[in-house]
Write an enzyme that holds these catalytic residues in place. Structure first.
Site: not given
Ligand code: SF4
Length: 495
Positions: A374, A2, A461, A410, A464
């Site tokens: 990507d 968001c 992080c 995730c 994933c």
């Protein structure tokens, strides 16, 4: 994922809040909402869709006050139906004490945290994390007697103690802005997984030199306004409170914070003109293209032309082509602004991809084509891309990704909840290639990613792509089940 934004400064703040929401719409447009506080009353407006829809024909003069927050929402829970989306729009509200809160990120322990609050008498009309965060804040603010008369220093210290308590209760990712009856509070989880930055602005002609303070998910919002300075990322576990009357800034930070910033912001989510940790996103994408070119240097003799998938893959593609000494062609054209990940079902995602790209046949017909993108999360775009290029006469289609194989879900606010939906999870390279129907599928390595980002691995992080999560994930399964159930009912939501 968001977008959040907050301002405390000079009235009126509403026009900037709405303009900021428009600039953050790339982070979600299922709903948009704004709340302000005028020193006595809160004012709220929001609805389904982007700011341009929600605030069309709306009189911003109704949103009074010199402090306010805005939210653009991409639903990861509480988004199965239109009614749910409406009910779960942010900012969330509380009247006693008076608070308005927006959050970005997901709590791993959302359901157990909610159960705990319900056992203490809290009721919920929404399913969003922001409500749970706000209720924990209320709980600890009451314990800390934050509402009792005190100077702003003491008040800020009580707020920060309450956030420290909340950090112990809540597991996951949360970047938060909260309007209180005395000012604006911003804080991040102790790992700082999701982005949020702070910036300052002087009021033109203000003889006292008072400074407005603003918070945003991405610094690109401040680039748009052009008059903010000292823009910086809020640190993991950092808490900032700005008193609305004095505009005095109070700051503190949890001592055991250990950063784990989401690398996917660089690869995919963030706008190219945003900057995190001193790195401009577009420059990072270009540098990842350079790493791809170096790590697959032996591939250049196999390729006649390089294409980049807009909008994230172009600068990486241009750089890979430049390094290889091969032409780059703008052969894939994006039509429409919607990002396919924001679709709430696989069927709609596939339709969105069909409608999203146009191809220039002359650039691919009879050629061995390299396509840079990507990431390859579900394989949906890859499969469609390969099929379209072969249909247009490509002799070979080689796909290159500057995100490593996504092998784990995730739990921190990105819609990859289930391993069974991840194309690279449990598949060999040959099986992935067969699934997407390309001549070859090539991923950057994790080491290559770190090299291209040029950031310390320990501050990111990478869960994933490594399955090493920065927090415990013991409570995650319950939430994943809830989300999967909701997505099965998503057909009711018009695309
Ligand atoms: Fe970002 Fe992946 Fe970590 Fe989720 S698991 S926060 S997408 S790096």
């Amino acid at each position: 994922m968001c977008g959040i934004f907050g301002i405390v400064g000079f009235e009126p703040v509403a026009p900037r809040l709405v303009a900021a929401a428009e600039r953050l719409q790339s982070r979600g447009d299922h709903s948009t909402g704004v709340a302000t506080f005028d020193g006595k009353l809160f004012w709220d407006h929001g609805g389904l869709g982007p700011a341009s829809t929600v605030f069309q024909n709306y009189d911003l003069g109704q949103l009074r006050g010199a402090v306010g927050i805005a939210h653009t929402r991409y639903a990861t829970t509480g988004g199965g139906t239109k009614e749910q989306l409406l009910r779960n729009r942010q900012p969330v509200a509380s009247d006693r004490p008076g608070l308005r809160t927006c959050a970005n990120g997901d709590l791993v322990n959302l359901l157990s945290a909610r159960k705990h609050l319900m056992s203490k008498g809290y009721t919920f009309q929404t399913e969003v994390d922001a409500k749970v965060i706000q209720n924990y804040l209320i709980e600890h603010l009451l314990e800390r007697k934050a509402h009792e008369e005190c100077d702003d220093e003491t008040y800020a210290a009580r707020l920060f103690d309450a956030v420290r308590d909340l950090h112990k209760d809540l597991v996951g990712a949360y970047s938060v802005v909260t309007v209180t009856e005395r000012g604006l509070l911003a804080f991040k989880d102790p790992h700082g997984i999701r982005p949020a930055c702070v910036a300052f602005r002087e009021r033109p002609g203000d003889m006292f030199g008072s400074r407005e303070v603003a918070f945003a998910s991405e610094s690109s919002v401040f680039n748009y306004f052009g008059d903010y300075h000292d823009i910086r990322e809020i640190e993991p576990g950092e808490m900032i409170f700005v008193d609305a009357k004095t505009l005095r800034v109070h700051q503190d930070r949890v001592t055991d914070a250990k950063g784990a910033f989401c690398f996917f912001e660089f690869v995919y989510f963030a706008r190219p003109d945003s900057k995190f940790k001193g790195r401009v996103v577009e420059a990072a994408r270009r540098d990842l293209g350079r790493v791809l070119a170096a790590d697959f240097a032996d591939h250049k003799s196999r390729v006649d032309v390089v294409l980049g998938v807009p909008g994230t893959g172009v600068s990486a593609g241009v750089e890979m082509a430049r390094q290889w000494g091969i032409p780059f062609e703008n052969g894939i054209i994006k039509v429409g602004a919607k990002r396919s990940f924001q679709e709430t079902s696989q069927e709609k995602r596939e339709k969105a991809i069909d409608e999203k790209f146009m191809f220039i046949k002359e650039f691919v017909d009879g050629k061995r084509v390299a396509v840079v993108d990507d990431s390859n999360v579900r394989g949906t775009t890859a499969r469609k891309m390969a099929r379209r290029l072969f249909d247009l006469g490509a002799k070979e289609v080689h796909l290159y990704y500057f995100c490593p194989k996504v092998i784990g879900p995730c739990y921190y606010g990105i819609d990859t909840p289930d391993e069974s939906k991840l194309v690279a999870a449990g598949r060999t390279d040959a099986e992935i290639r067969e699934f997407v129907g390309a001549t070859s599928v090539n991923y950057i390595s994790i080491e290559g990613l770190i090299r291209g980002l040029n950031l310390p691995k320990a501050e990111l992080c990478l869960a994933c792509v490594t399955k090493n999560y920065p927090t415990t994930i013991v409570d995650a399964l319950e939430r994943t089940t809830l989300r999967n159930q909701e997505q099965m009912s998503c057909a009711e939501w018009p695309a």
